[in-house]
Design an enzyme around this catalytic site. Structure first.
Site, mmCIF file in Angstrom:
data_model
loop_
_atom_site.group_PDB
_atom_site.id
_atom_site.type_symbol
_atom_site.label_atom_id
_atom_site.label_comp_id
_atom_site.label_asym_id
_atom_site.label_seq_id
_atom_site.Cartn_x
_atom_site.Cartn_y
_atom_site.Cartn_z
ATOM 1 N N HIS A 47 2.086 6.854 -1.781
ATOM 2 C CA HIS A 47 3.145 6.782 -0.769
ATOM 3 C C HIS A 47 4.498 7.255 -1.252
ATOM 4 C CE1 HIS A 47 3.799 2.953 -2.888
ATOM 5 N NE2 HIS A 47 5.018 2.968 -2.404
HETATM 6 N N1 UDP Z 1 -1.333 -3.353 -0.729
HETATM 7 C C1 UDP Z 1 -2.027 -3.901 0.337
HETATM 8 N N2 UDP Z 1 -2.689 -3.054 1.179
HETATM 9 C C2 UDP Z 1 -2.707 -1.697 1.005
HETATM 10 C C3 UDP Z 1 -2.003 -1.162 -0.091
HETATM 11 C C4 UDP Z 1 -1.314 -2.009 -0.938
HETATM 12 O O1 UDP Z 1 -2.053 -5.122 0.516
HETATM 13 O O2 UDP Z 1 -3.326 -0.996 1.824
HETATM 14 C C5 UDP Z 1 -0.601 -4.267 -1.627
HETATM 15 C C6 UDP Z 1 -0.964 -4.140 -3.079
HETATM 16 O O3 UDP Z 1 -2.092 -4.927 -3.390
HETATM 17 C C7 UDP Z 1 0.306 -4.613 -3.766
HETATM 18 C C8 UDP Z 1 1.391 -4.134 -2.831
HETATM 19 O O4 UDP Z 1 0.769 -3.936 -1.561
HETATM 20 O O5 UDP Z 1 0.336 -6.023 -3.840
HETATM 21 C C9 UDP Z 1 1.980 -2.844 -3.339
HETATM 22 O O6 UDP Z 1 2.769 -2.289 -2.353
HETATM 23 P P1 UDP Z 1 3.173 -0.746 -2.310
HETATM 24 O O7 UDP Z 1 2.175 0.065 -3.036
HETATM 25 O O8 UDP Z 1 3.428 -0.436 -0.873
HETATM 26 O O9 UDP Z 1 4.598 -0.733 -3.018
HETATM 27 P P2 UDP Z 1 5.107 -0.603 -4.532
HETATM 28 O O10 UDP Z 1 4.427 -1.658 -5.338
HETATM 29 O O11 UDP Z 1 4.824 0.776 -4.993
HETATM 30 O O12 UDP Z 1 6.572 -0.848 -4.433
#
Ligand code: UDP
Length: 356
Positions: free
Chosen positions: A204
């Site tokens: 993303h």
């Molecule tokens: N996550 C989720 N469903 C999805 C993708 C990610 O529940 O389809 C969860 C994942 O397990 C983690 C969090 O969302 O706990 C991560 O979020 P994201 O990747 O959007 O953001 P980042 O961590 O990169 O800021």
């Protein structure tokens, strides 16, 4: 003690699930402001429902704007609410525009800020999240760092006061919810997935989604792996795939395209896959916690310890297959992220401050 929490994005719902529940069992009175940065059922509502997260007291409904407009509009409304609520602390998580907006407003109103997941650094200022983290850390009074490396990053910037290494609240979340996930999630059956015979991919970050050459290289290389790839598609990635005319990959037999999944479903996918391919911060960490090889489609990561430990490889799309083939399982996985009591430690630190 009154705390106002400002959140708005998926990873913040996961983090808040354990912290807000720890607040609930203490003398702390929490007000939640949801900025609306992530707003639909699969990116927001499902987390509140599955993770027993208290419903937000205020919903700002601000989303789908450029960084300046989004942050500015959030600030305007957060200012009004903080002036009304007059909290003792403002609590922000991680590194999103909601984090930055909350921190900027609170600091101008002289309300102390607590930053959960302080001290993370990728040292790449082209990442919008890096700007948000650096600014927030420099404004915060209480810096709740997940790891010793994060503490050291803060020290390099001259930040010593108010820093506490409490462990990672995402570790708390995995330990809290994995059992429930195993009991209630049927996602493996739903998509006919056998343990250790699929990869899990999430992308993303704009650096991967917004450039046609890069995005098509990622999708093309996902089709070349020895197992099919389960791909819960983030709304930004989906928009870009469609806009860039790459829809054919969404129907490719090697890519199982699904909508974003709930956290409980995600835990099942992460703990059963044979490897994770991602640009997410949180997912790199969860792969480590579940001892799954992780292949991170970025040039650097703020979760450096996973790379040092040998479980996470930074990889370019064209090297994905070879890196996966040559992966050797490290003999150890040190427990970098604490033992699941980070939220409790945060509450104890706050209560201690009240009694100071
Ligand atoms: N996550 C989720 N469903 C999805 C993708 C990610 O529940 O389809 C969860 C994942 O397990 C983690 C969090 O969302 O706990 C991560 O979020 P994201 O990747 O959007 O953001 P980042 O961590 O990169 O800021």
């Amino acid at each position: 003690m009154k705390i106002t929490t400002i959140l708005g994005a998926r990873p913040q719902f996961v983090k808040a699930s354990v912290v807000s529940n720890a607040f609930k069992h203490s003398s702390i009175e929490e007000t939640i402001i949801h900025t609306g940065q992530h707003f639909d059922a699969q990116m927001s509502d499902v987390f509140f429902k599955d993770l027993n997260l208290p419903q937000p007291n205020h919903h700002l409904n601000i989303h789908s704007l450029n960084h300046g407009a989004m942050t500015g509009r959030m600030m305007e409304q957060i200012e009004t609410l903080l002036q009304q609520n007059k909290p003792d602390w403002v609590c922000v998580y991680g590194d999103t525009n909601s984090t930055l907006a909350g921190a900027l407003v609170a600091s101008k109103l002289n309300i102390p800020i607590m930053h959960i997941e302080a001290g993370l650094r990728s040292y790449n200022r082209e990442m919008p999240e890096e700007i948000n983290r650096v600014v927030t850390d420099h404004l915060a009074k209480l810096l709740l760092a997940p790891t010793q490396i994060a503490v050291e990053c803060l020290e390099k910037e001259g930040i010593y006061r108010g820093v506490h290494c409490v462990g990672d609240v995402m570790m708390d979340a995995v330990l809290t919810f994995h059992h429930r996930a195993k009991e209630t999630s049927y996602i493996l059956d739903k998509y006919n997935l056998n343990p250790d015979s699929f990869y899990l991919a999430t992308i993303h970050r704009p650096s991967n989604t917004d450039n046609n050459e890069r995005l098509s290289a990622i999708l093309e290389n996902l089709t070349k792996l020895d197992f099919p790839v389960v791909f819960p598609v983030h709304p930004r990635a989906l928009n870009q795939i469609k806009q860039q005319g790459l829809d054919n990959y969404l129907n490719h037999k090697q890519i199982i395209t699904i909508p974003p999944v709930s956290y409980l479903e995600m835990l099942m996918l992460e703990s059963n896959c044979s490897g994770v391919i991602t640009d997410s911060g949180g997912v790199q960490k969860e792969a480590y916690i579940f001892q799954r090889p992780c292949f991170t489609l970025r040039n650097e990561t703020e979760w450096k310890e996973t790379v040092y430990a040998g479980w996470n490889h930074l990889v370019q799309p064209e090297n994905l297959r070879d890196t996966i083939t040559n992966f050797t399982y490290p003999l150890e996985s040190p427990s970098f992220y604490g033992n699941g009591d980070a939220a409790q430690k945060i509450v104890e630190i706050l209560i201690g401050k009240e009694n100071d």
